[in-house]
Design an enzyme around this catalytic site. Structure first.
Site, PDB file in Angstrom:
ATOM      1  N   SER A 153       0.841  -1.192   0.000  1.00  0.00           N
ATOM      2  CA  SER A 153       0.000   0.000   0.000  1.00  0.00           C
ATOM      3  C   SER A 153       0.874   1.239   0.000  1.00  0.00           C
ATOM      4  O   SER A 153       1.590   1.508   0.971  1.00  0.00           O
ATOM      5  CB  SER A 153      -0.904   0.002   1.229  1.00  0.00           C
ATOM      6  OG  SER A 153      -1.613   1.222   1.297  1.00  0.00           O
ATOM      7  N   ASP A 157      -4.509   4.119  -2.535  1.00  0.00           N
ATOM      8  CA  ASP A 157      -5.714   4.476  -1.781  1.00  0.00           C
ATOM      9  C   ASP A 157      -6.160   5.888  -2.132  1.00  0.00           C
ATOM     10  O   ASP A 157      -5.464   6.866  -1.841  1.00  0.00           O
ATOM     11  CB  ASP A 157      -5.441   4.382  -0.280  1.00  0.00           C
ATOM     12  CG  ASP A 157      -5.321   2.940   0.192  1.00  0.00           C
ATOM     13  OD1 ASP A 157      -6.281   2.178  -0.011  1.00  0.00           O
ATOM     14  OD2 ASP A 157      -4.274   2.583   0.755  1.00  0.00           O
ATOM     15  N   MET A 176     -12.163   5.091  -2.144  1.00  0.00           N
ATOM     16  CA  MET A 176     -12.972   5.335  -0.946  1.00  0.00           C
ATOM     17  C   MET A 176     -13.585   6.718  -1.106  1.00  0.00           C
ATOM     18  O   MET A 176     -13.172   7.698  -0.478  1.00  0.00           O
ATOM     19  CB  MET A 176     -12.097   5.219   0.302  1.00  0.00           C
ATOM     20  CG  MET A 176     -11.706   3.788   0.624  1.00  0.00           C
ATOM     21  SD  MET A 176     -10.353   3.648   1.816  1.00  0.00           S
ATOM     22  CE  MET A 176      -8.948   3.701   0.700  1.00  0.00           C
ATOM     23  N   MET A 231     -12.486  -5.441   3.245  1.00  0.00           N
ATOM     24  CA  MET A 231     -11.735  -4.598   4.176  1.00  0.00           C
ATOM     25  C   MET A 231     -11.625  -5.302   5.521  1.00  0.00           C
ATOM     26  O   MET A 231     -12.633  -5.719   6.099  1.00  0.00           O
ATOM     27  CB  MET A 231     -12.413  -3.242   4.334  1.00  0.00           C
ATOM     28  CG  MET A 231     -12.340  -2.349   3.105  1.00  0.00           C
ATOM     29  SD  MET A 231     -10.642  -1.955   2.603  1.00  0.00           S
ATOM     30  CE  MET A 231     -10.025  -1.089   4.060  1.00  0.00           C
TER      31      MET A 231
END
Length: 224
Positions: free
Chosen positions: A8, A35, A68, A141
């Site tokens: 990530s 992200d 998101m 998640m």
């Protein structure tokens, strides 16, 4: 259902994003997990299409984008132009337009995926996997989305097990708190795409951690 290890980049040094991406690829990463948070769907605010476009100029790696955001449709065209590889949106933000969303993602040359929060029933993603124009990945998640460095939630593994039993060849991704101490539980449940942030970027030898994560997934596949 190959193992795919996706560091990530939220845990990387953003001042040196291109070199960090190159470092992860050299350490054995299959994907780079990006992200994208809008400060509305989740409290945090991170990156958008301009950063993806800038990074794309410096890497050929698969850019696994996790949206998101409240309005994922707004991001499809700019991320497609920027060079995103995968576009994973949240089922909670797309209950009324997911069919159009998947169609647009594919039209822009990206691979569609759907994510769900820990509190969302796994049954909500089944229609998206079984549609005639389906998503190609489900991201479970394993922490509440929005912040890095959270503790892995083992109760979310029930969702992974249910998905793997129902869809044996599906790419199942897990994100949140994954590292050497939690990878075996996730791999045995059936996850094959592993997002890992601080456990990789905070390691003295990131390549060894990536190798360990991959080995756990591959060994679990042989057992199953």
């Amino acid at each position: 259902m190959a193992a795919k290890i996706a560091p990530s980049m939220l845990s990387s040094d953003f001042a040196n994003l291109a070199s960090e991406a190159d470092r992860m690829v050299k350490c054995g990463a299959d994907w780079l997990h990006m992200d994208i948070m809008d400060g509305h769907f989740v409290p945090n605010l991170t990156i958008g299409a301009p950063v993806i476009g800038s990074l794309r100029k410096h890497t050929k790696a698969y850019l696994d984008c996790h949206l998101m955001v409240t309005n994922p449709l707004d991001y499809v065209e700019p991320l497609g132009k920027a060079g995103a590889s995968g576009f994973t949106f949240h089922v909670e933000a797309s209950k009324d337009n997911w069919q159009e969303l998947i169609q647009r993602i594919k039209a822009k040359g990206m691979r569609p995926g759907v994510a769900l929060k820990p509190g969302t029933p796994i049954e909500e993603v089944y229609p998206l996997v079984e549609d005639e124009n389906p998503v190609e990945l489900v991201l479970v998640m394993t922490v509440e989305p929005g912040f890095g460095g959270q503790k892995f939630m083992p109760e979310t593994m029930d969702k992974v097990r249910a998905l793997r039993k129902k869809y044996p060849s599906l790419d199942i991704e897990v994100d949140g708190g994954l590292g050497p101490s939690t990878i075996n539980e996730a791999a045995k449940a059936g996850a094959n795409c592993i997002v890992a942030g601080s456990s990789v970027f905070g390691a003295a030898e990131p390549a060894e951690v990536i190798s360990l994560l991959r080995k756990s997934v591959e060994e679990s596949k042989q057992i199953n």
